[in-house]
Design an enzyme around this catalytic site. Structure first.
Site, mmCIF file in Angstrom:
data_model
loop_
_atom_site.group_PDB
_atom_site.id
_atom_site.type_symbol
_atom_site.label_atom_id
_atom_site.label_comp_id
_atom_site.label_asym_id
_atom_site.label_seq_id
_atom_site.Cartn_x
_atom_site.Cartn_y
_atom_site.Cartn_z
ATOM 1 C CE LYS A 49 -2.175 -0.847 3.899
ATOM 2 N NZ LYS A 49 -1.514 -2.084 4.394
ATOM 3 N NE ARG A 76 -3.840 -0.850 10.411
ATOM 4 C CZ ARG A 76 -2.760 -0.284 9.846
ATOM 5 N NH1 ARG A 76 -2.828 0.916 9.339
ATOM 6 N NH2 ARG A 76 -1.645 -0.943 9.764
ATOM 7 N NE ARG A 115 8.135 -3.406 6.083
ATOM 8 C CZ ARG A 115 6.917 -2.885 6.126
ATOM 9 N NH1 ARG A 115 6.273 -2.586 5.013
ATOM 10 N NH2 ARG A 115 6.350 -2.635 7.278
ATOM 11 N NE ARG A 149 6.601 -0.419 10.360
ATOM 12 C CZ ARG A 149 5.418 -0.373 9.747
ATOM 13 N NH1 ARG A 149 5.322 0.122 8.515
ATOM 14 N NH2 ARG A 149 4.333 -0.815 10.346
ATOM 15 N NE ARG A 173 2.628 -4.518 11.392
ATOM 16 C CZ ARG A 173 3.702 -4.490 10.585
ATOM 17 N NH1 ARG A 173 4.807 -5.132 10.906
ATOM 18 N NH2 ARG A 173 3.648 -3.803 9.465
#
Ligand code: AMP
Length: 216
Positions: free
Chosen positions: A13, A88, A127, A161, A172
């Site tokens: 996204k 969300r 990441r 992160r 998550r």
């Protein structure tokens, strides 16, 4: 044009929202980035939300709705925006509808990123981003050309992160399934949900999105 990008963590996204921002001149409103900016600045709000975010749970609807209400009232959102990470939950979606209705406005489309969840776990756990310019990389799929040096700005400092760790990633996904997935039906009923193949390569996802936008 007012768009929502909807999909699980790591579905692309953010990458696509940045491209939409560039191509169509509407701002990317990424609630995760806004909240991370608060935690980095050490504001009262940032201190309140940091441990929730690190665990992978959702921050309260009250905080998020107030944040988006302020943000979409700003001048640069006059001609629209692309929402990345909001809404969300169903109460957030309902609050957004009310805010837009107050301004005689409405959503143009909700783009659902359809992805295979097992692949996303790999995408998220590798990441990292450049601390200086924010360029994103991946340990396996997208390493800097010279190890340890950002391709874009030459910096040698990178961040990961805290919520890209295995426990938080699981939380998550669970939050996505439990709290966010019901939104698919919410927008499908309204006839504005459009599916995008989020497993295609980045440029093909962009092309698919542009075709959908051309049709609205
Ligand atoms: P993201 O960068 O979109 O993955 O968001 C990172 C974290 O910020 C999430 O795991 C939540 O803790 C929080 N967050 C971002 N957007 C929302 C939202 N719309 N509602 C609740 N929490 C959010």
């Amino acid at each position: 044009m007012k768009l929502i990008l909807l999909g699980p963590p790591g579905s692309g996204k953010g990458t696509q929202a940045k491209r939409i921002e560039q191509t169509y001149g509407i701002p990317q409103l990424a609630t995760g980035d806004m909240l991370r900016a608060e935690t980095t600045s050490g504001s009262a709000l940032g201190r309140r939300v940091k441990s929730i975010m690190d665990s992978g749970e959702l921050v309260s609807d009250e905080i998020l709705v107030a944040m988006i209400r302020d943000r979409i009232a700003q001048r640069d959102c006059r001609d629209g925006f692309v929402l990345d990470g909001f809404p969300r939950t169903v109460p957030q979606a309902e609050a957004l509808d009310r805010m837009l209705a107050e301004n005689n406005s409405r959503l143009d489309a909700v783009l659902e990123f359809v992805v295979d969840e097992p692949d996303l776990i790999g995408r998220l756990s590798g990441r990292f981003t450049c601390r200086n310019c924010g360029a994103s990389y991946h340990e396996l799929y997208n390493r800097p050309k010279v190890d340890g040096v950002c391709d874009m700005c030459g910096s040698r400092e990178f961040d990961r992160r805290p919520d890209d760790q295995p426990d938080a990633i699981r939380t998550r996904f669970a939050a996505y399934r439990r709290q966010t997935e019901p939104l698919l039906n919410y927008y499908k009923k309204r006839g504005i949900l459009q599916k995008i193949n989020g497993m295609a390569d980045i440029d093909n996802v962009t092309r698919e999105i542009e075709a959908v936008i051309a049709g609205i």
